[in-house]
Design a protein around this motif. Structure first.
Motif, PDB file in Angstrom:
ATOM      1  N   TRP A  54      71.617 114.293  39.692  1.00 20.39           N
ATOM      2  CA  TRP A  54      70.622 113.277  39.352  1.00 20.39           C
ATOM      3  C   TRP A  54      69.243 113.691  39.871  1.00 20.39           C
ATOM      4  O   TRP A  54      68.253 113.601  39.145  1.00 20.39           O
TER       5      TRP A  54
ATOM      6  N   LYS B 230      68.983 105.329  44.524  1.00 21.42           N
ATOM      7  CA  LYS B 230      70.083 106.070  43.887  1.00 21.42           C
ATOM      8  C   LYS B 230      71.262 106.243  44.856  1.00 21.42           C
ATOM      9  O   LYS B 230      72.424 106.104  44.447  1.00 21.42           O
TER      10      LYS B 230
ATOM     11  N   GLU C 192      73.192 103.125  44.923  1.00 19.03           N
ATOM     12  CA  GLU C 192      73.952 102.997  43.676  1.00 19.03           C
ATOM     13  C   GLU C 192      75.217 103.856  43.714  1.00 19.03           C
ATOM     14  O   GLU C 192      76.310 103.401  43.354  1.00 19.03           O
ATOM     15  N   ILE C 193      75.083 105.104  44.147  1.00 23.64           N
ATOM     16  CA  ILE C 193      76.248 106.003  44.221  1.00 23.64           C
ATOM     17  C   ILE C 193      77.283 105.437  45.193  1.00 23.64           C
ATOM     18  O   ILE C 193      78.489 105.444  44.903  1.00 23.64           O
TER      19      ILE C 193
ATOM     20  N   ARG D 127      77.764 102.280  46.018  1.00 22.50           N
ATOM     21  CA  ARG D 127      78.398 101.114  45.364  1.00 22.50           C
ATOM     22  C   ARG D 127      79.419 101.571  44.325  1.00 22.50           C
ATOM     23  O   ARG D 127      80.512 101.011  44.231  1.00 22.50           O
ATOM     24  N   ASP D 128      79.043 102.574  43.530  1.00 21.01           N
ATOM     25  CA  ASP D 128      79.946 103.073  42.482  1.00 21.01           C
ATOM     26  C   ASP D 128      81.249 103.626  43.045  1.00 21.01           C
ATOM     27  O   ASP D 128      82.242 103.736  42.328  1.00 21.01           O
ATOM     28  N   HIS D 129      81.234 104.002  44.328  1.00 21.00           N
ATOM     29  CA  HIS D 129      82.429 104.554  44.968  1.00 21.00           C
ATOM     30  C   HIS D 129      83.004 103.585  46.008  1.00 21.00           C
ATOM     31  O   HIS D 129      83.693 103.992  46.943  1.00 21.00           O
ATOM     32  N   ASP D 130      82.700 102.307  45.817  1.00 21.59           N
ATOM     33  CA  ASP D 130      83.273 101.217  46.622  1.00 21.59           C
ATOM     34  C   ASP D 130      82.892 101.241  48.104  1.00 21.59           C
ATOM     35  O   ASP D 130      83.656 100.780  48.952  1.00 21.59           O
TER      36      ASP D 130
ATOM     37  N   MET E 287      80.373 112.541  44.988  1.00 19.41           N
ATOM     38  CA  MET E 287      79.177 111.764  45.313  1.00 19.41           C
ATOM     39  C   MET E 287      77.985 112.699  45.537  1.00 19.41           C
ATOM     40  O   MET E 287      76.885 112.451  45.031  1.00 19.41           O
TER      41      MET E 287
ATOM     42  N   ASP F  90      76.995 114.116  42.202  1.00 20.84           N
ATOM     43  CA  ASP F  90      76.263 113.101  41.421  1.00 20.84           C
ATOM     44  C   ASP F  90      74.810 113.028  41.872  1.00 20.84           C
ATOM     45  O   ASP F  90      73.894 112.997  41.046  1.00 20.84           O
TER      46      ASP F  90
END
Length: 156
Positions: A98, A140, A143-144, A146-149, A91, A94
């Motif tokens: 980014w 962002k 978003e990160i 959310r992408d990792h639950d 995370m 990322d």
């Protein structure tokens, strides 16, 4: 249209916090804490030194460090019996990758073109640049997560 209203509200909240004396790193953290309806004055004080670059040295951007701190709130180690969540390092990677691509660097002076901090504190153009970096980064981070639950606004 709803996204524009959310972004406008976010920008207005950031503007109010800036006018209340908070700086970039603190603003990101305060907004996240407010989302959870929590307060942590000690954490906000501790982050003060990461504003305007680390130690008011226009190097590493405080928004970058704030984002990493926010990710740590959700996935980092918090006590003797805990370990960072398995996704924590990726995370952070990322986000930092980014950030560097999105803003073509990680240093405050490069991102906003700071010449002097006296000029920075009185120049609205710099604040707008910081505001854009803040908004994009705050979105962002969500978003990160959310992408990792993770559910932004709820660490319970």
């Amino acid at each position: 249209m709803e996204d524009m209203a959310v972004m406008d509200n976010m920008a207005f909240t950031m503007f109010k916090l800036f006018n209340a004396g908070y700086r970039c790193t603190q603003i990101m953290m305060k907004m996240a804490l407010d989302e959870e309806e929590k307060e942590n004055e000690d954490l906000l004080r501790a982050l003060n030194g990461f504003c305007i670059g680390i130690g008011s040295n226009p190097k590493t951007c405080g928004v970058l460090t704030a984002g990493i701190a926010l990710l740590g709130l959700y996935a980092g180690k918090g006590n003797d019996l805990e370990y960072p969540k398995p996704a924590y390092s990726s995370m952070v990677d990322d986000y930092t990758e980014w950030f560097e691509l999105e803003f073509a660097g990680t240093e405050c002076r490069d991102l906003i073109g700071v010449v002097s901090f006296i000029e920075w504190s009185t120049n609205q153009e710099y604040r707008l640049k910081c505001g854009n970096v803040l908004i994009k980064s705050y979105v962002k981070i969500q978003e990160i997560l959310r992408d990792h639950d993770f559910t932004f606004g709820s660490r319970e």
